[in-house]
Design a protein around this motif. Structure first.
Motif, PDB file in Angstrom:
ATOM      1  N   HIS A  36       0.858  -1.181   0.000  1.00  0.00           N
ATOM      2  CA  HIS A  36       0.000   0.000   0.000  1.00  0.00           C
ATOM      3  C   HIS A  36       0.887   1.221   0.000  1.00  0.00           C
ATOM      4  N   ILE A  37       0.411   2.321  -0.602  1.00  0.00           N
ATOM      5  CA  ILE A  37       1.199   3.543  -0.673  1.00  0.00           C
ATOM      6  C   ILE A  37       0.393   4.708  -0.128  1.00  0.00           C
ATOM      7  N   SER A  38       1.099   5.703   0.406  1.00  0.00           N
ATOM      8  CA  SER A  38       0.483   6.929   0.915  1.00  0.00           C
ATOM      9  C   SER A  38       1.444   8.067   0.641  1.00  0.00           C
ATOM     10  N   GLY A  39       1.036   8.961  -0.279  1.00  0.00           N
ATOM     11  CA  GLY A  39       1.923  10.083  -0.616  1.00  0.00           C
ATOM     12  C   GLY A  39       3.210   9.586  -1.244  1.00  0.00           C
ATOM     13  N   ASN A  40       4.328   9.758  -0.526  1.00  0.00           N
ATOM     14  CA  ASN A  40       5.619   9.291  -1.035  1.00  0.00           C
ATOM     15  C   ASN A  40       6.153   8.112  -0.238  1.00  0.00           C
ATOM     16  N   GLN A  41       5.296   7.450   0.539  1.00  0.00           N
ATOM     17  CA  GLN A  41       5.709   6.326   1.365  1.00  0.00           C
ATOM     18  C   GLN A  41       5.060   5.035   0.881  1.00  0.00           C
ATOM     19  N   VAL A  42       5.800   3.938   0.997  1.00  0.00           N
ATOM     20  CA  VAL A  42       5.348   2.620   0.556  1.00  0.00           C
ATOM     21  C   VAL A  42       5.451   1.662   1.729  1.00  0.00           C
ATOM     22  N   LEU A  43       4.386   0.896   1.959  1.00  0.00           N
ATOM     23  CA  LEU A  43       4.385  -0.150   2.976  1.00  0.00           C
ATOM     24  C   LEU A  43       4.219  -1.488   2.271  1.00  0.00           C
ATOM     25  N   GLN A  44       5.146  -2.413   2.523  1.00  0.00           N
ATOM     26  CA  GLN A  44       5.092  -3.729   1.914  1.00  0.00           C
ATOM     27  C   GLN A  44       5.185  -4.803   2.985  1.00  0.00           C
ATOM     28  N   ALA A  45       4.485  -5.909   2.791  1.00  0.00           N
ATOM     29  CA  ALA A  45       4.656  -7.106   3.612  1.00  0.00           C
ATOM     30  C   ALA A  45       5.318  -8.146   2.732  1.00  0.00           C
ATOM     31  N   LEU A  46       6.578  -8.420   3.007  1.00  0.00           N
ATOM     32  CA  LEU A  46       7.376  -9.290   2.155  1.00  0.00           C
ATOM     33  C   LEU A  46       7.749 -10.576   2.877  1.00  0.00           C
ATOM     34  N   PRO A  47       7.710 -11.710   2.167  1.00  0.00           N
ATOM     35  CA  PRO A  47       8.086 -12.994   2.777  1.00  0.00           C
ATOM     36  C   PRO A  47       9.559 -13.017   3.160  1.00  0.00           C
ATOM     37  N   VAL A  48       9.862 -13.769   4.195  1.00  0.00           N
ATOM     38  CA  VAL A  48      11.235 -13.956   4.655  1.00  0.00           C
ATOM     39  C   VAL A  48      11.488 -15.445   4.800  1.00  0.00           C
ATOM     40  N   GLY A  49      12.770 -15.822   4.816  1.00  0.00           N
ATOM     41  CA  GLY A  49      13.131 -17.222   4.972  1.00  0.00           C
ATOM     42  C   GLY A  49      13.171 -17.931   3.635  1.00  0.00           C
ATOM     43  N   THR A  50      13.738 -19.113   3.631  1.00  0.00           N
ATOM     44  CA  THR A  50      13.919 -19.865   2.391  1.00  0.00           C
ATOM     45  C   THR A  50      12.603 -20.396   1.834  1.00  0.00           C
ATOM     46  N   ARG A  51      11.615 -20.641   2.687  1.00  0.00           N
ATOM     47  CA  ARG A  51      10.335 -21.182   2.236  1.00  0.00           C
ATOM     48  C   ARG A  51       9.226 -20.129   2.192  1.00  0.00           C
ATOM     49  N   SER A  87       6.275 -13.426   6.889  1.00  0.00           N
ATOM     50  CA  SER A  87       6.469 -12.139   6.228  1.00  0.00           C
ATOM     51  C   SER A  87       6.706 -11.049   7.263  1.00  0.00           C
ATOM     52  N   MET A  88       7.378  -9.985   6.841  1.00  0.00           N
ATOM     53  CA  MET A  88       7.663  -8.823   7.687  1.00  0.00           C
ATOM     54  C   MET A  88       7.294  -7.559   6.924  1.00  0.00           C
ATOM     55  N   LEU A  89       7.058  -6.487   7.674  1.00  0.00           N
ATOM     56  CA  LEU A  89       6.712  -5.210   7.072  1.00  0.00           C
ATOM     57  C   LEU A  89       7.963  -4.427   6.705  1.00  0.00           C
ATOM     58  N   HIS A  90       7.965  -3.852   5.505  1.00  0.00           N
ATOM     59  CA  HIS A  90       9.030  -2.975   5.016  1.00  0.00           C
ATOM     60  C   HIS A  90       8.408  -1.628   4.696  1.00  0.00           C
ATOM     61  N   LEU A  91       9.002  -0.544   5.190  1.00  0.00           N
ATOM     62  CA  LEU A  91       8.533   0.801   4.883  1.00  0.00           C
ATOM     63  C   LEU A  91       9.590   1.525   4.068  1.00  0.00           C
ATOM     64  N   MET A  92       9.162   2.216   3.020  1.00  0.00           N
ATOM     65  CA  MET A  92      10.080   2.956   2.156  1.00  0.00           C
ATOM     66  C   MET A  92       9.579   4.388   1.985  1.00  0.00           C
ATOM     67  N   ASP A  93      10.499   5.331   2.037  1.00  0.00           N
ATOM     68  CA  ASP A  93      10.196   6.746   1.840  1.00  0.00           C
ATOM     69  C   ASP A  93      10.984   7.231   0.627  1.00  0.00           C
ATOM     70  N   PHE A  94      10.270   7.713  -0.401  1.00  0.00           N
ATOM     71  CA  PHE A  94      10.901   8.148  -1.646  1.00  0.00           C
ATOM     72  C   PHE A  94      11.032   9.668  -1.743  1.00  0.00           C
ATOM     73  N   SER A  95      10.689  10.418  -0.697  1.00  0.00           N
ATOM     74  CA  SER A  95      10.754  11.876  -0.772  1.00  0.00           C
ATOM     75  C   SER A  95      12.202  12.353  -0.792  1.00  0.00           C
ATOM     76  N   PRO A  96      12.479  13.511  -1.408  1.00  0.00           N
ATOM     77  CA  PRO A  96      13.854  14.016  -1.497  1.00  0.00           C
ATOM     78  C   PRO A  96      14.522  14.222  -0.139  1.00  0.00           C
ATOM     79  N   ASN A 108       2.554 -15.122   9.866  1.00  0.00           N
ATOM     80  CA  ASN A 108       2.553 -16.451   9.285  1.00  0.00           C
ATOM     81  C   ASN A 108       1.963 -16.391   7.885  1.00  0.00           C
ATOM     82  N   SER A 109       2.780 -16.541   6.857  1.00  0.00           N
ATOM     83  CA  SER A 109       2.303 -16.457   5.475  1.00  0.00           C
ATOM     84  C   SER A 109       1.576 -17.713   5.049  1.00  0.00           C
ATOM     85  N   ALA A 110       1.961 -18.850   5.596  1.00  0.00           N
ATOM     86  CA  ALA A 110       1.369 -20.124   5.180  1.00  0.00           C
ATOM     87  C   ALA A 110      -0.122 -20.165   5.452  1.00  0.00           C
TER      88      ALA A 110
END
Length: 483
Positions: free
Chosen positions: A359-374, A378-387, A436-438
């Motif tokens: 999901h995105i809001s303004g210039n920020q992105v929130l992602q739930a991405l899987p972790v581990g080999t299988r 999943s864990m939450l990742h937050l990204m800020d693209f503003s200058p 728990n993604s499974a």
């Protein structure tokens, strides 16, 4: 101009924000500057374990759901029901709770609904429906009542192109922004000799007219993997998304939208557009409660792509800065712009497993991405693209400025080679909370200026209606984390 005023202007620009008129309320510039900087820094130190929980049933059964202004908005297409549910609204927010039972969204006899658009910023609900199995209308109402919207030109919007009205509407998408509402329809054309899937897109200025001449038509070859989507970029531009991106001006609603530019994608893709819910309207009391709003010329656009061969294994995600759609050569309408001339420096491409959330809001992105080999968690990742993301992070997070390269596939699943993109951002991984993604524990996520919302399915089960033939459904819950 004082030093604080100059810094405030720089900070607003660096966060891609615009001031909202008449909301300063006598607050000194220095105080507003500090509040702005503190808010930009707050999400870097989110405590994911400090949350409130609200239970709500049936969220995962709906076709559409989104969070805005401290409320959850739902539409269940199969049951023809809609719900607005408050999620710990703040004292400054108006609380609304509504339930539309079957038949209440549109009371016209012998009709059925195709899509529903809710705009909390303008207290608007729009329902597109088919009457007598033939004629398509859009009904305009209010979210907090059953009246016609007071700003609407009329109760219903009418289609203007009679040449397409005889064709059955198979599928529809209804979207809006400010005074504009747009309806996309996929039409059933019995003329198989054309070898095309016919579609129509019509835009209304719903506050000033119930009819419109702003219409786009098109066709897609049968058995093609191309999908059609669209989104508003501010009040005067519309982006139509096929396997490429076509930008139109909708300033003059008396005529067909003017093509401004065509931005070529690197390969043919089945693209779906995701815009933040804070892009829905921008003139309501809810928005006026803050002193700033995101700049439509500097937001983020998210396009997700999958193919028949890869949809169950991975998705390709394009995060694109909307600045490219406002700063380009005016000759672009005549000559399409190749990906290499606009894409690499204005985007980031990620490849994720199919069950990721974003999901995105303004210039920020929130992602739930899987972790581990299988990919079992999943864990939450937050990204800020503003200058100013690097400046405001105060030593927290990871700065990503170096280019990244991934392999992509086209809409048929064939390799499309590798792509390198370089739009800079700052990332924070909330590694102290795993889902728990499974078991599909995390169903959906949203982010706004103040909160993170996580829709999770409880492991408990509950029988509905006391009927032993009914299936067991999960009890959904939304966890709310303040930023």
């Amino acid at each position: 101009m004082s030093s604080s005023e100059l810094q405030y202007i720089v900070e607003m620009s660096g966060q891609w924000l615009l001031p909202v008129p008449n909301t300063e309320n006598g607050i000194p510039v220095s105080t507003r500057l500090q509040l702005l900087r503190d808010k930009a820094h707050a999400w870097f130190k989110v405590d994911i374990h400090s949350f409130e929980t609200v239970l709500i049933k049936g969220v995962t059964q709906t076709r559409k759901n989104f969070v805005a202004g401290g409320h959850l908005y739902l539409w269940n297409a199969q049951e023809d029901t809609a719900t607005i549910f408050p999620i710990f609204p703040k004292p400054s927010q108006q609380s609304i709770q509504r339930d539309w039972p079957p038949g209440a969204l549109c009371s016209v006899p012998h009709s059925y609904n195709l899509d529903v658009f809710m705009d909390p910023a303008q207290n608007l609900i729009a329902v597109v429906y088919v009457a007598d199995h033939e004629t398509v209308y859009i009904r305009l109402g209010t979210l907090d009542g059953d009246d016609v919207h007071p700003q609407a030109a009329g109760e219903r919007l009418f289609l203007s192109d009679n040449s397409y009205n005889s064709l059955e509407t198979i599928r529809a998408k209804l979207k809006g922004f400010g005074r504009h509402i747009a309806l996309w329809r996929r039409l059933d054309d019995d003329n198989w000799a054309s070898l095309e899937e016919v579609w129509q897109l019509q835009i209304w200025d719903w506050q000033n007219s119930t009819t419109s001449n702003s219409i786009l038509n098109g066709g897609v070859p049968y058995q093609s993997n191309t999908t059609i989507d669209f989104c508003f970029l501010g009040n005067n531009r519309l982006l139509v998304i096929t396997d490429n991106l076509k930008l139109y001006s909708i300033e003059d609603m008396s005529q067909t939208p003017e093509l401004l530019a065509c931005f070529l994608m690197p390969v043919s893709l089945m693209l779906r557009c995701l815009l933040p819910t804070d892009d829905i309207g921008h003139s309501s009391q809810q928005v006026q409660q803050t002193m700033y709003t995101s700049d439509p010329t500097h937001r983020l656009l998210c396009l997700t792509a999958s193919s028949p061969r890869t949809s169950f294994s991975s998705s390709q995600v394009f995060i694109i800065s909307t600045r490219i759609f406002f700063h380009f050569d005016r000759m672009a309408a005549a000559t399409p712009i190749p990906w290499k001339h606009w894409g690499p420096s204005n985007s980031r491409i990620f490849r994720h497993p199919y069950h990721f959330k974003i999901h995105i809001s303004g210039n920020q992105v929130l992602q739930a991405l899987p972790v581990g080999t299988r990919n079992s968690e999943s864990m939450l990742h937050l990204m800020d693209f503003s200058p100013l993301a690097v400046t405001n992070r105060r030593g927290l997070g990871r700065v990503v400025e170096e280019p990244s390269t991934i392999d992509i596939s086209d809409s048929t699943g064939r390799s499309g080679g590798s792509l390198t993109t370089s739009l800079p951002y700052v990332q924070v991984v909330l590694s102290d909370r795993k889902f728990n993604s499974a078991d599909s524990e995390l169903q959906d996520i949203w982010i706004d200026r103040d909160r993170i919302y996580m829709l999770t399915a409880d492991v408990e089960r509950e029988m509905f209606g006391g009927d032993p033939m009914n299936p067991l459904r999960p009890i959904d819950q939304i966890e709310v984390v303040d930023i």
